[in-house]
Structure formats: C-alpha cells, structure tokens
Design a protein around this motif. Structure first.
Motif, PDB file in Angstrom:
ATOM      1  N   SER A   1     -19.405  -0.871  13.600  1.00 41.85           N
ATOM      2  CA  SER A   1     -19.140  -1.354  12.237  1.00 41.85           C
ATOM      3  C   SER A   1     -17.783  -0.851  11.739  1.00 41.85           C
ATOM      4  O   SER A   1     -17.103  -1.509  10.949  1.00 41.85           O
ATOM      5  CB  SER A   1     -20.242  -0.892  11.279  1.00 41.85           C
ATOM      6  OG  SER A   1     -20.257   0.514  11.171  1.00 41.85           O
TER       7      SER A   1
ATOM      8  N   VAL B   1     -14.614  -2.952  12.200  1.00 43.00           N
ATOM      9  CA  VAL B   1     -14.316  -3.953  11.164  1.00 43.00           C
ATOM     10  C   VAL B   1     -13.828  -3.271   9.885  1.00 43.00           C
ATOM     11  O   VAL B   1     -12.819  -3.672   9.284  1.00 43.00           O
ATOM     12  CB  VAL B   1     -15.580  -4.800  10.861  1.00 43.00           C
ATOM     13  CG1 VAL B   1     -15.289  -5.792   9.737  1.00 43.00           C
ATOM     14  CG2 VAL B   1     -16.048  -5.513  12.114  1.00 43.00           C
ATOM     15  N   ILE B   2     -14.542  -2.212   9.479  1.00 47.14           N
ATOM     16  CA  ILE B   2     -14.273  -1.585   8.182  1.00 47.14           C
ATOM     17  C   ILE B   2     -12.908  -0.883   8.143  1.00 47.14           C
ATOM     18  O   ILE B   2     -12.147  -1.035   7.186  1.00 47.14           O
ATOM     19  CB  ILE B   2     -15.378  -0.561   7.849  1.00 47.14           C
ATOM     20  CG1 ILE B   2     -16.711  -1.285   7.648  1.00 47.14           C
ATOM     21  CG2 ILE B   2     -15.020   0.240   6.603  1.00 47.14           C
ATOM     22  CD1 ILE B   2     -16.702  -2.246   6.499  1.00 47.14           C
TER      23      ILE B   2
ATOM     24  N   PRO C   1      -9.940  -1.234   9.924  1.00 49.81           N
ATOM     25  CA  PRO C   1      -8.749  -2.084   9.770  1.00 49.81           C
ATOM     26  C   PRO C   1      -8.698  -2.791   8.415  1.00 49.81           C
ATOM     27  O   PRO C   1      -7.628  -2.928   7.820  1.00 49.81           O
ATOM     28  CB  PRO C   1      -8.882  -3.105  10.906  1.00 49.81           C
ATOM     29  CG  PRO C   1      -9.782  -2.460  11.891  1.00 49.81           C
ATOM     30  CD  PRO C   1     -10.726  -1.637  11.101  1.00 49.81           C
ATOM     31  N   LEU C   2      -9.878  -3.243   7.914  1.00 50.18           N
ATOM     32  CA  LEU C   2      -9.923  -3.931   6.628  1.00 50.18           C
ATOM     33  C   LEU C   2      -9.450  -3.013   5.498  1.00 50.18           C
ATOM     34  O   LEU C   2      -8.588  -3.386   4.701  1.00 50.18           O
ATOM     35  CB  LEU C   2     -11.352  -4.420   6.350  1.00 50.18           C
ATOM     36  CG  LEU C   2     -11.575  -5.076   4.976  1.00 50.18           C
ATOM     37  CD1 LEU C   2     -10.761  -6.365   4.871  1.00 50.18           C
ATOM     38  CD2 LEU C   2     -13.061  -5.365   4.758  1.00 50.18           C
ATOM     39  N   LEU C   3     -10.025  -1.803   5.462  1.00 54.92           N
ATOM     40  CA  LEU C   3      -9.641  -0.861   4.412  1.00 54.92           C
ATOM     41  C   LEU C   3      -8.198  -0.404   4.575  1.00 54.92           C
ATOM     42  O   LEU C   3      -7.438  -0.332   3.606  1.00 54.92           O
ATOM     43  CB  LEU C   3     -10.581   0.350   4.441  1.00 54.92           C
ATOM     44  CG  LEU C   3     -10.341   1.424   3.366  1.00 54.92           C
ATOM     45  CD1 LEU C   3     -10.466   0.828   1.972  1.00 54.92           C
ATOM     46  CD2 LEU C   3     -11.301   2.581   3.542  1.00 54.92           C
TER      47      LEU C   3
ATOM     48  N   PHE D   1      -5.672  -1.945   6.031  1.00 58.10           N
ATOM     49  CA  PHE D   1      -4.744  -3.025   5.682  1.00 58.10           C
ATOM     50  C   PHE D   1      -4.682  -3.214   4.168  1.00 58.10           C
ATOM     51  O   PHE D   1      -3.598  -3.380   3.589  1.00 58.10           O
ATOM     52  CB  PHE D   1      -5.197  -4.323   6.356  1.00 58.10           C
ATOM     53  CG  PHE D   1      -4.302  -5.501   6.071  1.00 58.10           C
ATOM     54  CD1 PHE D   1      -3.050  -5.599   6.661  1.00 58.10           C
ATOM     55  CD2 PHE D   1      -4.700  -6.495   5.177  1.00 58.10           C
ATOM     56  CE1 PHE D   1      -2.216  -6.681   6.384  1.00 58.10           C
ATOM     57  CE2 PHE D   1      -3.878  -7.572   4.897  1.00 58.10           C
ATOM     58  CZ  PHE D   1      -2.624  -7.670   5.502  1.00 58.10           C
ATOM     59  N   GLY D   2      -5.846  -3.171   3.518  1.00 57.38           N
ATOM     60  CA  GLY D   2      -5.885  -3.337   2.058  1.00 57.38           C
ATOM     61  C   GLY D   2      -5.128  -2.235   1.333  1.00 57.38           C
ATOM     62  O   GLY D   2      -4.353  -2.493   0.411  1.00 57.38           O
TER      63      GLY D   2
ATOM     64  N   LEU E   1     -11.751  -1.385  -3.691  1.00 51.37           N
ATOM     65  CA  LEU E   1     -11.677  -1.683  -2.269  1.00 51.37           C
ATOM     66  C   LEU E   1     -12.443  -0.648  -1.470  1.00 51.37           C
ATOM     67  O   LEU E   1     -13.200  -0.969  -0.534  1.00 51.37           O
ATOM     68  CB  LEU E   1     -10.206  -1.730  -1.826  1.00 51.37           C
ATOM     69  CG  LEU E   1      -9.938  -2.053  -0.360  1.00 51.37           C
ATOM     70  CD1 LEU E   1     -10.486  -3.427   0.001  1.00 51.37           C
ATOM     71  CD2 LEU E   1      -8.435  -1.972  -0.060  1.00 51.37           C
TER      72      LEU E   1
ATOM     73  N   CYS F   1     -16.008  -1.152   0.804  1.00 52.54           N
ATOM     74  CA  CYS F   1     -16.137  -0.769   2.211  1.00 52.54           C
ATOM     75  C   CYS F   1     -17.263   0.245   2.411  1.00 52.54           C
ATOM     76  O   CYS F   1     -18.021   0.169   3.388  1.00 52.54           O
ATOM     77  CB  CYS F   1     -14.813  -0.196   2.720  1.00 52.54           C
ATOM     78  SG  CYS F   1     -13.499  -1.431   2.830  1.00 52.54           S
TER      79      CYS F   1
ATOM     80  N   ASN G   1     -20.605  -0.587   4.509  1.00 52.72           N
ATOM     81  CA  ASN G   1     -20.975   0.245   5.655  1.00 52.72           C
ATOM     82  C   ASN G   1     -22.387   0.798   5.507  1.00 52.72           C
ATOM     83  O   ASN G   1     -23.166   0.809   6.467  1.00 52.72           O
ATOM     84  CB  ASN G   1     -19.979   1.390   5.807  1.00 52.72           C
ATOM     85  CG  ASN G   1     -20.267   2.234   7.029  1.00 52.72           C
ATOM     86  OD1 ASN G   1     -20.115   1.782   8.152  1.00 52.72           O
ATOM     87  ND2 ASN G   1     -20.714   3.460   6.809  1.00 52.72           N
TER      88      ASN G   1
ATOM     89  N   SER H   1      -4.392   6.945   2.262  1.00 54.05           N
ATOM     90  CA  SER H   1      -3.693   6.003   1.380  1.00 54.05           C
ATOM     91  C   SER H   1      -3.022   6.736   0.227  1.00 54.05           C
ATOM     92  O   SER H   1      -1.915   6.399  -0.192  1.00 54.05           O
ATOM     93  CB  SER H   1      -4.670   4.949   0.845  1.00 54.05           C
ATOM     94  OG  SER H   1      -5.497   5.479  -0.163  1.00 54.05           O
TER      95      SER H   1
END
Length: 586
Positions: free
Chosen positions: A165, A168-169, A171-173, A175-176, A249, A253, A257, A300
């Motif tokens: 899982s 997916v999570i 890279p998404l987080l 990138f955001g 965001l 996530c 998750n 971040s």
C-alpha cells in the motif's frame, strides 16, 4: 555556499555530531518498539485463545523491555534536543560574528553595495532562518529519512504484501508535498527583499524622527510603514495558504492507509485464520504506516524551510564572500614619518561603471604641520578629496602620498591611526563622555581627555553637567546639542595624537567665536600636526597656510587669503556674500 557557511560551525561540530548519533539511537528504538509490541499482542492473543498458563511473567518481561526502550528513546531524544539547540544557536552566534567581522574589513566602496537596513536584515532575520534550518538538518533531516527507511523495511517484514500500500501512498504524498512546496517558494523568496525595505523604513523614520515631527508627517510615515508591512503579510498569507494544503493531503493519505490496512488486513486474518497475518502484525502495520507518512510530512517541512532559508543563505554568503576593495600590500609600511601629503595626477570615481569622474587632475602638495582650508559649493568633491588620504577609497588614477610614501604601501590600520578624521556626520555612541572620548585612544588618561576637550572647547560645557565626564550620552548623541556633539567628536579625534587631522565641516554647528578658539588651540598646541579644515564659512579658513577652492571635482585655485581675493572669482564672491553682506546686515 553551504561549505562556506558551515565553516562557522567550528567548535560546535562535536555537538552536531552527537546530535546525529542520539537521533540515530532514538530512531532505531522507535522502529523496534512496534515490532516488540506486535509480538506482545500475539503472545496475549495466543494466551487467551489457547488458555496457556504461566504467560504472565513473559508478558511482564516484554512490558518492562518496552518501558525501558521508551525511556532510552526519551533520553536519546532529550539529549538530542539539548545538543542540537546548543549547536544551532552556537552556529548562529558564530555566523553573526563572522558577518560583523567581515563588515569591519569593508571599505566605503564595499559598504556602498549594501544598504544598512539590508545588512541588519541579514544579521537578524536571515541568520534566524539559517539557524532554524541547521537545527532541522541535524535533527529532523537525519531522523525523518532514517525512520522512513526503517519503518518501510519493518513494515515489509511484519506485513509482507500488505505493505505494498505504501508503494501507492508514498509517491502520491511525496509528489503532492513537492507541488505544494514549489508553489509556495516564490512568495517566500519575495518576502526577504521586502524585509529590507521594511527595516529601511523603520531605520529612516527613527533617524529622522525630529524631521517627521517637525513637519507633522506622522500619519504619512505610519501609512508607509503599514503598506510595507501589509505587503509582507500578503506574501506570507499567500505562501502559508498553499503550505496549509499539506495537512488535508497528509490526513487523506493517513486515513486511506488506515482503511486499506484495516479492510485488507482484517480480511486476510479472517480468511487465513491468522496464518497470513495476525492481529499484532496488523497493529504494527498501522503504527508503521502512521510513522512513514509522518516522516514524509517532516521531509516536506524540511523542504519548505530549506527553500526559504536558501534565499537567506545566499544573502549571508554575499556578505561573507564580498572581497574588501582595499587590502594591505605583502610587506606593508607600519610607520608614518610625518603629516606631509601629496596628490599626483589624481582622478577618482566611485564606481568603475561611472561615466563621470568625481575628482579630476588633482595635483597638490601639503607640507607637514600646515593648516589647509578647503571651500567649495555642494557637490564640488571636497569630502571625496580628503577621504583618499586615509585610504577610505583608493584613487582610480594617479597616487596619494602621505609621509612621502604612497598610501597603498602602508598597513591600513597604521595609516588610519596616523590620521584623525572628524566626519561631516558626527556620531557619538551610547555610553559616558569618557567612554566616547576613549574611542580615540583607549589608554588615554583623564588629564589627556581634559586637555583634548579644552582644545576642542568642550571642557566648559562638559563640567556644567552634574556628572561631568561621566555623563551618559544617548545613542547618536541625542541628549547633547549639535555644537556640543561636534566638539566632543573633535576632542575624540585629538586623543589619537594624529599626524594629520581632518575636519570635514565639523564646526558648522558652533558659533564663530568658538570656531576661532578651536583653530587657535590647534595652532598653539599641535603645530606639527597637519590640519585640513573643510568649511562653508570663509572665516574658518581665512588664516590657513593654504586655501583650496574646489569646483566641479577640480581644484579651481589655491593660495592664501590675500592672493585668492585677487585671483579667484569664486573665493572673492563667497567672501563678499558672507563677510561684506554680514557687515551690512549688522
């Protein structure tokens, strides 16, 4: 740039390294705690399911191990907090010291590149940003990546395929958060230049407070400050509004998750009867998932902070990397023989790109001990001429000789120690009168201070103060009059016992009688010192051994008073306006 800044860490390197060691220890223990907790849950589950007796000692032992690990982690975290705080604040202290020391080596030409308000911002706001970034680097920037890697590894060990899982999570987080940070950065960068303008407004207003009040312009100044402050607020609001998107965001996530692990994990537990994954492992997966996403959030924040402070780092590096335009020769002369001065074919301009020379074709010879007067209209480069003598600026062409040697051959400190310069804008510092006067000579005795004040016609008014020479002077000399300020500055210059004394319109605020007494004292008590007096009043230079008449960056004429009255139209015109006009009005 980073290498240049990190030189200022110096004696705080050990504390920085210790912080990293403590953080590694804390991160490692934090990663192991969910693993042991999962085993404890499995043990309890098996105990309840199988009714196994005698498991309590094992549970207590595991619980004590967890408590001990938590305490050790807390100790590591506390130690890291202490060492990182000392390291970051020490780094900031060294950085301020290095910038201030660097500024002291600047010539006037270097200082002209940076406004005083900009230098203040760099030594305060910018260094604070760099300090915070350094704190984050040695703590969070070490902790977050380590925890991220450890937690991902442990998640795969504990959850197996369920850990996909995160593929997916993450890279998404990531990138955001990257998009959010990039969008916010331009606004953060604009803020720092606006800080310069805000500080400039404050500095200008404080210095000119008498003018502001005299013209009743307080509302205008308030509005100007308010506009500058509001401009910064708008940029920060715009940036913070974008950065605020990090939270929803992150929450999305985290919740995604949790839901994924709970649904898929529960299904696997039920279908496999705990063979594929058990309750303890699923609990650990939730914990590791939360930690992984939190570390991404921390990264971040680091990215945002480092990008913000990147602009601050550049501004600080600009000051540290600025090379003084005036440097000592390889084997400098450390002794000035006498106060003789000579200008040979001197031309000067403040900038290499300037089209017009401020001084042109200056040829002048002054014998040691002479009194030289300089007059001329505003912008005739009187001050520019004398600033070349102590090498506050270097000539563009030609050469200036002091004591028979080119000023570029001297050690700069030795040359300036032989020249006392009372600038047009006199400045006293906060402290007692004695402390201010000892700026000229820190080892001066009280008798020498009193003698210098008598020569400068300052002794009488100093003694009239209740505390005499121990009277406190406010910053900028705001609690003494302009004439008193000038006389104290002259006394301070005399304490250096210079070979050359330069007064740049430094008696403009004293009456003509006091002015005459000061010049008489010079002639009587410091006959061997070369005295250069820039003045607007003819009476201040009439009895000089040599008078220079400056016009448009050139010496229009020179000579004694009687000769100039016959040969110089400019001198004669000024004389008639001041002397003859004054007599008629009287």
């Amino acid at each position: 740039m980073l290498k240049r800044l990190f030189k200022s860490v110096r004696e705080y390197k050990l504390l920085s390294i210790l912080t990293i060691v403590f953080i590694i220890g804390e991160a490692a223990i934090e990663c192991l705690i969910p693993f042991i907790t999962a085993n404890l849950i499995d043990t309890l589950e098996n105990s309840v399911r199988n009714g196994t007796e005698g498991m309590l000692p094992s549970v207590i032992k595991t619980g004590l191990i967890l408590v001990l690990m938590a305490l050790v982690s807390l100790m590591f975290g506390g130690a890291a907090s202490i060492t990182s705080a000392k390291a970051s604040t020490g780094f900031a202290k060294n950085l301020r010291h290095d910038i201030f020391s660097k500024i002291q080596t600047y010539s006037f030409q270097n200082i002209d590149k940076f406004s005083s308000s900009s230098l203040v911002t760099r030594m305060t706001t910018d260094i604070t940003n760099v300090q915070m970034s350094y704190l984050m680097i040695i703590r969070i920037a070490v902790r977050a990546p380590m925890l991220l890697i450890f937690c991902i590894i442990m998640a795969y060990i504990m959850g197996g395929a369920l850990a996909t899982s995160f593929v997916v999570i993450i890279p998404l987080l990531g990138f955001g958060l990257l998009i959010v940070a990039k969008k916010a950065m331009p606004a953060f960068r604009r803020v720092f230049k606006k800080y310069d303008r805000l500080n400039e407004s404050i500095e200008e207003n404080v210095r000119a407070t008498r003018v502001v009040k005299g013209f009743a312009r307080e509302p205008f100044e308030k509005q100007k400050f308010s506009d500058a402050s509001d401009d910064i607020r708008r940029d920060f609001t715009r940036a913070e509004r974008i950065v605020a998107l990090n939270t929803p965001l992150m929450q999305f996530c985290v919740h995604f998750n949790m839901i994924f692990v709970l649904i898929v994990g529960s299904k696997l537990i039920i279908l496999s009867g705990g063979a594929a994954i058990n309750v303890g492992e699923m609990s650990a997966m939730l914990t590791y998932g939360m930690q992984i996403l939190m570390q991404l959030m921390m990264l971040s924040m680091i990215y945002v902070m480092l990008t913000m402070s990147g602009e601050s780092m550049k501004r600080i590096a600009e000051v540290l990397d600025e090379e003084p335009s005036l440097t000592n020769p390889e084997n400098p002369v450390t002794e000035v023989n006498d106060g003789s001065i000579e200008f040979k074919n001197v031309r000067f301009k403040y900038s290499k790109t300037a089209k017009k020379y401020s001084l042109s074709d200056v040829n002048l010879k002054i014998e040691s001990g002479m009194t030289v007067g300089i007059i001329g209209g505003t912008g005739s480069s009187k001050s520019t001429l004398v600033q070349l003598i102590p090498r506050l600026y270097d000539v563009t062409e030609g050469e200036v000789l002091v004591g028979g040697r080119n000023v570029k051959e001297y050690d700069i400190e030795a040359l300036r120690s032989a020249v006392s310069f009372v600038l047009q804008k006199n400045l006293l510092f906060s402290g007692t009168i004695n402390e201010n006067l000892r700026w000229g000579n820190e080892n001066a005795t009280q008798e020498e201070i009193i003698e210098a004040c008598k020569l400068a016609q300052a002794d009488d008014f100093v003694r009239s103060f209740p505390e005499g020479y121990e009277t406190h002077i406010e910053q900028g000399g705001t609690n003494v009059s302009g004439g008193q300020n000038q006389r104290l500055c002259i006394a301070r210059a005399l304490l250096k016992k210079p070979k050359i004394l330069i007064l740049d319109d430094s008696t403009s605020a004293v009456d003509t009688k006091t002015d005459a007494l000061i010049r008489l004292g010079f002639k009587k008590y410091i006959p061997e010192t070369t005295k250069i007096i820039i003045a607007q009043r003819i009476s201040s230079v009439m009895d000089a051994d040599l008078i220079l008449v400056m016009d448009n960056g050139k010496i229009d004429s020179m000579g004694k008073h009687e000769a100039l009255m016959k040969t110089s139209e400019i001198y004669r015109e000024v004389y008639e306006q001041q002397i003859s006009g004054g007599e008629e009005n009287g």
